[in-house]
Design a protein around this motif. Structure first.
Motif, PDB file in Angstrom:
ATOM      1  N   SER A 101     -13.872  24.012  29.130  1.00  0.00           N
ATOM      2  CA  SER A 101     -12.633  23.366  29.575  1.00  0.00           C
ATOM      3  C   SER A 101     -12.044  22.482  28.488  1.00  0.00           C
ATOM      4  N   LEU A 102     -12.912  21.840  27.695  1.00  0.00           N
ATOM      5  CA  LEU A 102     -12.437  20.971  26.616  1.00  0.00           C
ATOM      6  C   LEU A 102     -11.911  21.801  25.450  1.00  0.00           C
ATOM      7  N   VAL A 103     -12.554  22.928  25.187  1.00  0.00           N
ATOM      8  CA  VAL A 103     -12.059  23.832  24.148  1.00  0.00           C
ATOM      9  C   VAL A 103     -10.655  24.313  24.505  1.00  0.00           C
ATOM     10  N   LEU A 104     -10.444  24.658  25.759  1.00  0.00           N
ATOM     11  CA  LEU A 104      -9.125  25.104  26.211  1.00  0.00           C
ATOM     12  C   LEU A 104      -8.098  23.989  26.087  1.00  0.00           C
ATOM     13  N   LEU A 105      -8.507  22.766  26.435  1.00  0.00           N
ATOM     14  CA  LEU A 105      -7.614  21.619  26.302  1.00  0.00           C
ATOM     15  C   LEU A 105      -7.195  21.434  24.843  1.00  0.00           C
ATOM     16  N   ALA A 106      -8.178  21.503  23.934  1.00  0.00           N
ATOM     17  CA  ALA A 106      -7.891  21.325  22.512  1.00  0.00           C
ATOM     18  C   ALA A 106      -6.988  22.438  21.996  1.00  0.00           C
ATOM     19  N   LEU A 107      -7.252  23.668  22.428  1.00  0.00           N
ATOM     20  CA  LEU A 107      -6.470  24.809  21.979  1.00  0.00           C
ATOM     21  C   LEU A 107      -5.015  24.671  22.427  1.00  0.00           C
ATOM     22  N   ARG A 108      -4.817  24.296  23.672  1.00  0.00           N
ATOM     23  CA  ARG A 108      -3.448  24.129  24.175  1.00  0.00           C
ATOM     24  C   ARG A 108      -2.765  22.943  23.511  1.00  0.00           C
ATOM     25  N   ARG A 109      -3.522  21.915  23.178  1.00  0.00           N
ATOM     26  CA  ARG A 109      -2.937  20.749  22.517  1.00  0.00           C
ATOM     27  C   ARG A 109      -2.350  21.133  21.157  1.00  0.00           C
ATOM     28  N   VAL A 110      -3.113  21.899  20.367  1.00  0.00           N
ATOM     29  CA  VAL A 110      -2.603  22.267  19.044  1.00  0.00           C
ATOM     30  C   VAL A 110      -1.486  23.302  19.158  1.00  0.00           C
ATOM     31  N   LEU A 111      -1.530  24.141  20.193  1.00  0.00           N
ATOM     32  CA  LEU A 111      -0.451  25.092  20.416  1.00  0.00           C
ATOM     33  C   LEU A 111       0.859  24.382  20.726  1.00  0.00           C
ATOM     34  N   GLU A 112       0.766  23.222  21.355  1.00  0.00           N
ATOM     35  CA  GLU A 112       1.956  22.443  21.700  1.00  0.00           C
ATOM     36  C   GLU A 112       2.457  21.615  20.530  1.00  0.00           C
ATOM     37  N   GLY A 113       1.766  21.723  19.387  1.00  0.00           N
ATOM     38  CA  GLY A 113       2.204  20.991  18.212  1.00  0.00           C
ATOM     39  C   GLY A 113       1.509  19.666  18.002  1.00  0.00           C
ATOM     40  N   GLY A 114       0.469  19.391  18.829  1.00  0.00           N
ATOM     41  CA  GLY A 114      -0.255  18.136  18.704  1.00  0.00           C
ATOM     42  C   GLY A 114      -1.509  18.277  17.867  1.00  0.00           C
ATOM     43  N   LEU A 115      -2.231  17.173  17.756  1.00  0.00           N
ATOM     44  CA  LEU A 115      -3.526  17.144  17.076  1.00  0.00           C
ATOM     45  C   LEU A 115      -4.613  16.900  18.110  1.00  0.00           C
ATOM     46  N   TYR A 116      -5.818  17.423  17.840  1.00  0.00           N
ATOM     47  CA  TYR A 116      -6.923  17.158  18.759  1.00  0.00           C
ATOM     48  C   TYR A 116      -8.177  16.738  18.002  1.00  0.00           C
ATOM     49  N   PRO A 123       6.242  33.806  30.502  1.00  0.00           N
ATOM     50  CA  PRO A 123       5.988  33.767  29.049  1.00  0.00           C
ATOM     51  C   PRO A 123       4.824  34.682  28.677  1.00  0.00           C
ATOM     52  N   ALA A 124       4.946  35.366  27.554  1.00  0.00           N
ATOM     53  CA  ALA A 124       3.843  36.200  27.081  1.00  0.00           C
ATOM     54  C   ALA A 124       2.656  35.314  26.723  1.00  0.00           C
ATOM     55  N   PRO A 125       1.420  35.780  26.955  1.00  0.00           N
ATOM     56  CA  PRO A 125       0.242  34.974  26.576  1.00  0.00           C
ATOM     57  C   PRO A 125       0.257  34.638  25.096  1.00  0.00           C
ATOM     58  N   ARG A 126      -0.211  33.446  24.765  1.00  0.00           N
ATOM     59  CA  ARG A 126      -0.304  33.048  23.361  1.00  0.00           C
ATOM     60  C   ARG A 126      -1.477  33.774  22.721  1.00  0.00           C
TER      61      ARG A 126
END
Length: 250
Positions: A124-139, A14-17
């Motif tokens: 690490s937490l910023v990355l977790l939050a970023l990936r969470r919203v990219l997946e359609g979730g809320l953080y 997959p291309a980087p987001r």
């Protein structure tokens, strides 16, 4: 717009987001870029220092996600989130800020942000939050999440004890700009409104915070803004600063 590109494959992967960073401090943008560029699934497609630059960058770079501060030099951070959501309904937006999450997170989620995280958080937490919203979730943090659930369970009928919570989003912006040392005219120019409108906001802020003069308002705004800037959050329950003797400013 973003989902098609997001899963386009390069060399079988997959291309980087694509991430747009919005912050008026170059050193913060540089730090975020270093963190994100070390991730194989993320890349920084553009940077912006203002709401106007952010809007242009979205049109030019088509990011998959925006990570943005709401404390920008020319103000309008909350309006920026509202505007981005109105014009880019499916674009995930993560707010990264120094301001007290207990005051701002719910406000920002209500105008369209997908998540809120403090700048004091580890990478690490910023990355977790970023990936969470990219997946359609809320953080939000566990602390904020628990508080929001508690309010829902209580029917949101329990009044807040924080005087700042009495302010509207616009009044909160005005208070912030006052605390940054902007005059009434400078505040009006920053928010693209009239001086008379800012003066009306100032009067309502004073009433809602129990302040009696312009000097008290300025001192309160400086104290509150300074507390937030060093990560101690908004001033809760603090008595307004006492105006200097002989003060007659409105």
């Amino acid at each position: 717009m973003t989902s098609t590109r997001a899963w386009r494959h390069l060399n079988g992967k997959p291309a980087p987001r694509r991430v747009l960073i919005v912050d008026d401090h170059p050193i913060v943008r540089q730090g975020l870029r270093r963190i994100l560029e070390n991730q194989g699934d993320l890349t920084v497609c553009a940077e912006a220092a203002s709401a106007r630059e952010a809007r242009m960058a979205i049109l030019e770079s088509s990011p998959d996600v925006v990570i943005a501060d709401i404390s920008l030099k020319h103000g309008g951070g909350i309006e920026m989130i509202r505007d981005l959501r109105a014009h880019h309904a499916r674009l995930p937006i993560l707010v990264l800020s120094v301001y007290d999450e207990m005051l701002y997170a719910e406000r920002l989620l209500s105008v369209g942000a997908n998540g809120y995280i403090m700048k004091e958080s580890p990478g690490s937490l910023v990355l977790l939050a970023l990936r969470r919203v990219l997946e359609g979730g809320l953080y939000v943090s566990d602390h904020v999440g628990s508080a929001m659930i508690g309010k829902l369970a209580a029917g949101t009928t329990t009044p807040s004890t924080n005087p700042i919570d009495r302010l509207s989003n616009r009044e909160l912006q005005v208070l912030h700009l006052i605390g940054q040392g902007l005059s009434t005219r400078e505040t009006a120019n920053s928010l693209n409104v009239s001086v008379k409108t800012v003066e009306s906001h100032r009067q309502r802020i004073k009433r809602r915070l129990g302040l009696t003069s312009g000097t008290q308002l300025v001192l309160y705004a400086i104290n509150w803004s300074s507390a937030a800037e060093i990560g101690r959050g908004a001033v809760e329950g603090r008595r307004p600063p006492v105006a200097a003797a002989g003060d007659t400013e409105d």
